[in-house]
Design a protein around this motif. Structure first.
Motif, PDB file in Angstrom:
ATOM      1  N   GLU A  19      27.340  45.114  47.388  1.00 32.90           N
ATOM      2  CA  GLU A  19      27.208  43.678  47.645  1.00 32.90           C
ATOM      3  C   GLU A  19      28.457  43.094  48.283  1.00 32.90           C
ATOM      4  O   GLU A  19      28.593  41.871  48.390  1.00 32.90           O
ATOM      5  CB  GLU A  19      26.904  42.942  46.325  1.00 32.90           C
ATOM      6  N   GLY A  20      29.379  43.969  48.673  1.00 38.68           N
ATOM      7  CA  GLY A  20      30.586  43.516  49.338  1.00 38.68           C
ATOM      8  C   GLY A  20      31.658  42.993  48.402  1.00 38.68           C
ATOM      9  O   GLY A  20      32.569  42.279  48.831  1.00 38.68           O
ATOM     10  N   ILE A  21      31.558  43.346  47.133  1.00 37.20           N
ATOM     11  CA  ILE A  21      32.532  42.885  46.148  1.00 37.20           C
ATOM     12  C   ILE A  21      33.552  43.995  45.929  1.00 37.20           C
ATOM     13  O   ILE A  21      33.211  45.094  45.473  1.00 37.20           O
ATOM     14  CB  ILE A  21      31.837  42.522  44.818  1.00 37.20           C
ATOM     15  N   ASP A  22      34.779  43.711  46.237  1.00 38.63           N
ATOM     16  CA  ASP A  22      35.852  44.697  46.170  1.00 38.63           C
ATOM     17  C   ASP A  22      36.404  44.760  44.754  1.00 38.63           C
ATOM     18  O   ASP A  22      37.031  43.815  44.281  1.00 38.63           O
ATOM     19  CB  ASP A  22      36.964  44.320  47.155  1.00 38.63           C
ATOM     20  N   VAL A  23      36.128  45.863  44.056  1.00 35.95           N
ATOM     21  CA  VAL A  23      36.644  46.051  42.702  1.00 35.95           C
ATOM     22  C   VAL A  23      38.039  46.648  42.796  1.00 35.95           C
ATOM     23  O   VAL A  23      38.227  47.732  43.359  1.00 35.95           O
ATOM     24  CB  VAL A  23      35.710  46.968  41.876  1.00 35.95           C
ATOM     25  N   ARG A  24      39.026  45.954  42.261  1.00 36.63           N
ATOM     26  CA  ARG A  24      40.419  46.376  42.337  1.00 36.63           C
ATOM     27  C   ARG A  24      40.813  47.098  41.053  1.00 36.63           C
ATOM     28  O   ARG A  24      40.847  46.493  39.972  1.00 36.63           O
ATOM     29  CB  ARG A  24      41.328  45.160  42.540  1.00 36.63           C
TER      30      ARG A  24
END
Length: 341
Positions: A19-24
């Motif tokens: 979904e385009g969510i960058d997990v850091r």
């Protein structure tokens, strides 16, 4: 990480990435609540925090855990002035967790569920919070649901008549004994159903514990949560249910000393009048709506015990929930007859 039923952290991370969510960094997940409601998880990485919700692994019917509805309403209410969490992503087909799943922004604040939580608030804060909640409900009912894309959420025409029929049918499915007041109240409701009613977004389960309050100032509502029962219907059903939730016997249904039943809060009559002032709506046919709310809660209490007797894990005190049913039915009859409690 301890295994969490209904949660697959790796699959959730993959879904967020899709979904385009960058997990850091590492994705960590904690269970916040479960039981009779949807499973609610707190998911966080090194920079961001989200709330992830999905239906229970087993238990109630899908209609009680409508994740698509919950997400659609929250998305529609963005920017309306009604406080809701920012929507992030929706896994409609359950690719990640095996069931429809919503992801919204984490709202930092406090949740007041029981009497112990309420004890942290001063009397002045309790009173101010109750009036803030009423204003939020009035603001919700004032939203132009067509303009925010929620016009197909429900069928307002004939809404209350369907509610009477729905809960009568539900009683037939879950009753654990015969109660004459049930038939009497159903008949009275059917005979006095208003023919013309208003239409608005209806939350369907509005009280203090379905909101997140500001951590520093509990008189400020940061977000309204638990939208899975919302629809387009008669706003008076929301108001009456909020008021009837104030009944002390509602503690039996919830299985705890609920915050919303506390005598520290304004009375049901005071809440109703505060709503009328905040919304500009009159309380026409108010006795009918109070009676319907009592009827609904009586059936819900019976249903919780019914499921417990069938072996379903319905939470603490489920076997006693039906003890509230005769009280609600009697209160409903008094209401529809115009008799003071």
């Amino acid at each position: 990480m301890t295994s969490l039923p209904g949660m697959d952290v790796d699959a959730l991370r993959t879904f967020l990435a899709s979904e385009g969510i960058d997990v850091r960094g590492q994705l960590r997940v904690e269970l916040i609540s479960g039981g009779r409601s949807n499973l609610t998880f707190k998911a966080y990485d090194d920079e961001s925090t989200w709330i992830v919700r999905r239906p229970p692994v087993s238990g109630l019917t899908p209609s009680a855990h409508d994740m698509a509805r919950e997400y659609t309403v929250a998305r529609g209410l963005q920017g309306t002035g009604v406080p809701v969490a920012r929507t992030v992503a929706f896994d409609e087909h359950g690719r990640a967790l095996g069931a429809p799943t919503t992801v919204v922004e984490f709202v930092d604040g406090r949740v007041v569920r029981d009497a112990a939580d309420l004890s942290a608030l001063t009397d002045a804060q309790v009173q101010a919070n109750a009036h803030a909640l009423v204003r939020v409900l009035a603001d919700l009912h004032a939203v132009d649901y067509e303009a925010v894309g929620l016009g197909t959420l429900g069928r307002p025409q004939g809404f209350v008549a369907r509610q009477v029929k729905l809960w009568a049918g539900q009683w037939d499915r879950v009753k654990t004994r015969d109660l004459p007041d049930v038939a009497a109240l159903h008949s009275a409701l059917a005979e006095s159903t208003p023919h013309s009613t208003a239409a608005s977004i209806v939350h369907g389960d509005f009280r203090i514990d379905n909101t997140i309050l500001d951590a520093a100032d509990p008189t400020v509502v940061r977000a309204v949560v638990d939208w899975e029962l919302s629809t387009i219907g008669d706003p008076m059903t929301d108001v009456a249910l909020m008021c009837v939730y104030r009944s002390p016997v509602f503690d039996l249904v919830l299985g705890m000393d609920a915050a919303w039943t506390s005598t520290r809060l304004p009375s049901a009559d005071e809440l109703a009048q505060a709503y009328a002032t905040a919304s500009g709506r009159d309380l026409a046919d108010w006795n009918f709506y109070l009676a319907l709310a009592n009827f609904k809660l009586g059936v819900i209490g019976e249903g919780i015990t019914h499921r417990a007797l069938q072996g379903s894990s319905a939470g603490s005190g489920a076997e006693r929930a039906a003890e509230a049913t005769p009280e609600f039915m009697a209160a409903g009859l008094r209401a529809i007859k115009g008799v003071s409690s």
